[in-house]
Design an enzyme around this catalytic site. Sequence first.
Site, PDB file in Angstrom:
ATOM      1  N   ASP A  19       0.983  -1.365   0.012  1.00 31.11           N
ATOM      2  CA  ASP A  19      -0.244   0.015  -0.076  1.00 31.11           C
ATOM      3  C   ASP A  19       0.800   1.268   0.065  1.00 31.11           C
ATOM      4  O   ASP A  19       2.255   1.312   0.218  1.00 31.11           O
ATOM      5  CB  ASP A  19      -0.778  -0.069   1.127  1.00 31.11           C
ATOM      6  CG  ASP A  19      -1.620   1.368   1.459  1.00 31.11           C
ATOM      7  OD1 ASP A  19      -2.290   1.626   0.356  1.00 31.11           O
ATOM      8  OD2 ASP A  19      -1.763   1.880   2.505  1.00 31.11           O
ATOM      9  N   ASP A  21      -0.103   5.188   0.978  1.00 31.47           N
ATOM     10  CA  ASP A  21      -0.669   6.054   2.088  1.00 31.47           C
ATOM     11  C   ASP A  21      -0.547   5.495   3.481  1.00 31.47           C
ATOM     12  O   ASP A  21      -1.259   4.620   3.573  1.00 31.47           O
ATOM     13  CB  ASP A  21      -1.928   7.024   1.737  1.00 31.47           C
ATOM     14  CG  ASP A  21      -1.765   7.745   0.383  1.00 31.47           C
ATOM     15  OD1 ASP A  21      -0.846   8.733   0.557  1.00 31.47           O
ATOM     16  OD2 ASP A  21      -2.275   7.082  -0.568  1.00 31.47           O
TER      17      ASP A  21
END
Length: 225
Positions: A19, A21
């Site tokens: 991922d 953020d």
Amino acid sequence: MTQNPIPYADRRFDALLFDMDGTLLTSIESAERVWSRWLTHHGFDPVEILPRIHGVQTLETIRRLDIPGIDPQQEADWIAREELADLDGVRAIEGAAEFVARLPHDGWAIVTSATRPLAEARLAAAGLVPPPLFITAEDIARGKPAPDCYIAAARRLGVAVTQCLVFEDAPAGIASGRSAGAEVVVITATHTHPLTTEYPHIRDYRGLTAAHTDGGLMLQVRTAI
């Protein structure tokens, strides 16, 4: 040295899927400034809604709010433009730049709910190298917590998703990795409260490396040179 025991220290993986953020970089300050303006304009209390936005596609969050008389795509486009214009406070999670810079080119990908322009802008602002493979909001019809994004990343890297290690920070992303059949490690650098999960966690990437062995990638403590 890392601040927790190395997760999956005895396991080899074909690829590492990240991922973005909250996992490789923090964009919380920027995102919450933009979302707070938008939520206030539409009569919502940002304190109530902001915890729900992380790890989920912007368009999906807007649809879930079920606001009468708006075009969710137009609103999502407005938020995307504002986030692109506000990159103040975007920075790499500690140790992340060194960690991904040492990964083999065909051994990792970023799998994010952000749009591609926003993902590229945030990576540049944080000083992180771009990945060999990006899976962004434009690539997937069903965003996290659906498993589609991680399954697609593994397929495009030519590996089985069950042989991948997913790095995540938010419940929606953790659920996505779990549903895909991957192993998950949780990055807690941006957490303000403990997150209950069955998966191992580390705060950040300091002192961590992924050794490229004949059997795949193994997480190890990085030896100082």
